[in-house]
Design an enzyme around this catalytic site. Structure first.
Site, PDB file in Angstrom:
ATOM      1  N   HIS A  93       0.838  -1.194   0.000  1.00 44.44           N
ATOM      2  CA  HIS A  93       0.000   0.000   0.000  1.00 44.44           C
ATOM      3  C   HIS A  93       0.875   1.248   0.000  1.00 44.44           C
ATOM      4  O   HIS A  93       2.045   1.219   0.386  1.00 44.44           O
ATOM      5  CB  HIS A  93      -0.911  -0.009   1.237  1.00 44.44           C
ATOM      6  CG  HIS A  93      -1.875   1.119   1.301  1.00 44.44           C
ATOM      7  ND1 HIS A  93      -1.614   2.282   1.965  1.00 44.44           N
ATOM      8  CD2 HIS A  93      -3.117   1.250   0.761  1.00 44.44           C
ATOM      9  CE1 HIS A  93      -2.649   3.100   1.847  1.00 44.44           C
ATOM     10  NE2 HIS A  93      -3.572   2.504   1.123  1.00 44.44           N
ATOM     11  N   GLU A  94       0.296   2.322  -0.436  1.00 42.26           N
ATOM     12  CA  GLU A  94       1.018   3.600  -0.543  1.00 42.26           C
ATOM     13  C   GLU A  94       1.752   3.986   0.733  1.00 42.26           C
ATOM     14  O   GLU A  94       2.801   4.625   0.697  1.00 42.26           O
ATOM     15  CB  GLU A  94       0.012   4.686  -0.922  1.00 42.26           C
ATOM     16  CG  GLU A  94       0.592   6.068  -1.026  1.00 42.26           C
ATOM     17  CD  GLU A  94      -0.476   7.090  -1.344  1.00 42.26           C
ATOM     18  OE1 GLU A  94      -0.902   7.808  -0.424  1.00 42.26           O
ATOM     19  OE2 GLU A  94      -0.900   7.170  -2.514  1.00 42.26           O
ATOM     20  N   THR A  95       1.214   3.559   1.884  1.00 45.43           N
ATOM     21  CA  THR A  95       1.799   3.972   3.164  1.00 45.43           C
ATOM     22  C   THR A  95       2.874   3.022   3.677  1.00 45.43           C
ATOM     23  O   THR A  95       3.426   3.253   4.752  1.00 45.43           O
ATOM     24  CB  THR A  95       0.700   4.070   4.234  1.00 45.43           C
ATOM     25  OG1 THR A  95       0.070   2.787   4.370  1.00 45.43           O
ATOM     26  CG2 THR A  95      -0.345   5.110   3.855  1.00 45.43           C
ATOM     27  N   LYS A  96       3.173   1.958   2.935  1.00 48.40           N
ATOM     28  CA  LYS A  96       4.099   0.943   3.429  1.00 48.40           C
ATOM     29  C   LYS A  96       5.534   1.181   2.945  1.00 48.40           C
ATOM     30  O   LYS A  96       5.800   2.033   2.113  1.00 48.40           O
ATOM     31  CB  LYS A  96       3.619  -0.444   3.003  1.00 48.40           C
ATOM     32  CG  LYS A  96       2.233  -0.798   3.515  1.00 48.40           C
ATOM     33  CD  LYS A  96       2.135  -0.682   5.025  1.00 48.40           C
ATOM     34  CE  LYS A  96       0.827  -1.235   5.569  1.00 48.40           C
ATOM     35  NZ  LYS A  96      -0.365  -0.507   5.113  1.00 48.40           N
ATOM     36  N   ASN A  97       6.447   0.354   3.485  1.00 50.44           N
ATOM     37  CA  ASN A  97       7.877   0.492   3.191  1.00 50.44           C
ATOM     38  C   ASN A  97       8.160   0.412   1.693  1.00 50.44           C
ATOM     39  O   ASN A  97       8.878   1.231   1.124  1.00 50.44           O
ATOM     40  CB  ASN A  97       8.677  -0.614   3.889  1.00 50.44           C
ATOM     41  CG  ASN A  97       8.241  -0.866   5.312  1.00 50.44           C
ATOM     42  OD1 ASN A  97       7.064  -0.965   5.596  1.00 50.44           O
ATOM     43  ND2 ASN A  97       9.196  -1.013   6.202  1.00 50.44           N
TER      44      ASN A  97
END
Length: 286
Positions: free
Chosen positions: A178-182
């Site tokens: 997801h966009e918010t992941k590493n």
């Protein structure tokens, strides 16, 4: 304003997408999918990595592969994203929440054993913010009570526990892109499979499989059996839906292990009766 996150880009994304379009291969399981699978397998030492549409998708696959059924209980941390619980609730299981440790925000491994009942089927530890749960203790408990372990490593890509990649210690592991992941590709995920005996079944399930009682059917091309019962006189009642784009299209019934058992016409009950060896009632046609 401080952004919640800034998605990472390497600068070659447009080049790679252009190559896919020009090669007329923009769906999954193309060259880049294979490269990604191989990359993760090499770096995590996992026997198999399968890219998925999301970490939620990977968790739902893991629930199927772990044979989670209605009435089963699955232990998970009280602090996690809803998908961790949803994957098992969709199978009819009951989530049993265990409190977290204040130092790591992960499930408190010392409270797990007290939450186990005769209905417990699995433990789903979540490696919050990429910080590992105490996997030695969790695996010890799982082995003692014969439980599956499904790691939610959504935020744990390239993190490790005592030299072992997160997501590879339990039976299954789930990553998020997801966009918010590493590692980010907007949306997406991956399923890591520890036991090679589960690889073939995982590939079948990922190919849009529907799980219908004890019969397995590929989505959009066949029979979804929702009820299967036999009368005293030998007649079999099947509540099912035939999915076909056109009446003339053929579908297939798939058996255990992915074997094609019988081709059927979308409008021919006789073919189903030949397959079952007895009289059949199909209640719904689409």
């Amino acid at each position: 304003m401080i952004n919640f996150n800034v998605p990472p880009f390497t600068g070659k994304e447009m080049e790679y997408m252009k190559e896919c379009v020009e090669n007329q291969k923009i769906c999954g399981d193309g060259g880049y999918t294979r490269k990604c699978n191989q990359w993760f397998e090499e770096r995590t030492k996992s026997p198999k990595c399968l890219l998925t549409t999301s970490c939620t998708h990977a968790l739902e696959m893991a629930a199927l592969l772990a044979d989670i059924k209605p009435g089963d209980e699955v232990i998970l941390p009280s602090f996690t994203f809803v998908s961790t619980a949803d994957a098992f609730v969709l199978r009819g299981a009951v989530p049993v929440f265990v409190d977290i440790r204040p130092d790591t925000m992960n499930i408190d491994e010392n409270l797990i054993e007290a939450a186990i009942t005769d209905k417990t089927k699995a433990i789903a530890p979540v490696h919050y913010a990429g910080v590992s749960c105490e996997m030695d203790k969790i695996m010890e408990i799982a082995e003692k009570y014969h439980l599956a372990v499904i790691e939610d490593a959504a935020q744990g890509i390239m993190s490790s526990y005592k030299g072992r990649a997160l997501g590879t210690i339990g039976d299954f592991g789930a990553f998020s892109f997801h966009e918010t992941k590493n590692f980010s590709m907007g949306e997406g995920g991956a399923l890591l499979i520890r036991d090679e005996k589960n690889i073939e079944q995982a590939e079948i399930i990922r190919e849009k499989l529907l799980w219908c009682l004890d019969r397995e059917v590929p989505h959009g091309t066949a029979v979804e059996i929702t009820k299967f019962s036999e009368r005293d006189n030998g007649i079999i009642d099947i509540d099912a839906t035939i999915y076909c784009e056109k009446a003339s299209h053929k579908g297939i019934i798939i058996g255990k292990g992915g074997e094609m058992l019988k081709k059927i016409s979308s409008m021919a009950r006789a073919d189903c009766e030949k397959f079952m060896g007895t009289r059949v009632y199909l209640t719904t046609w689409v």
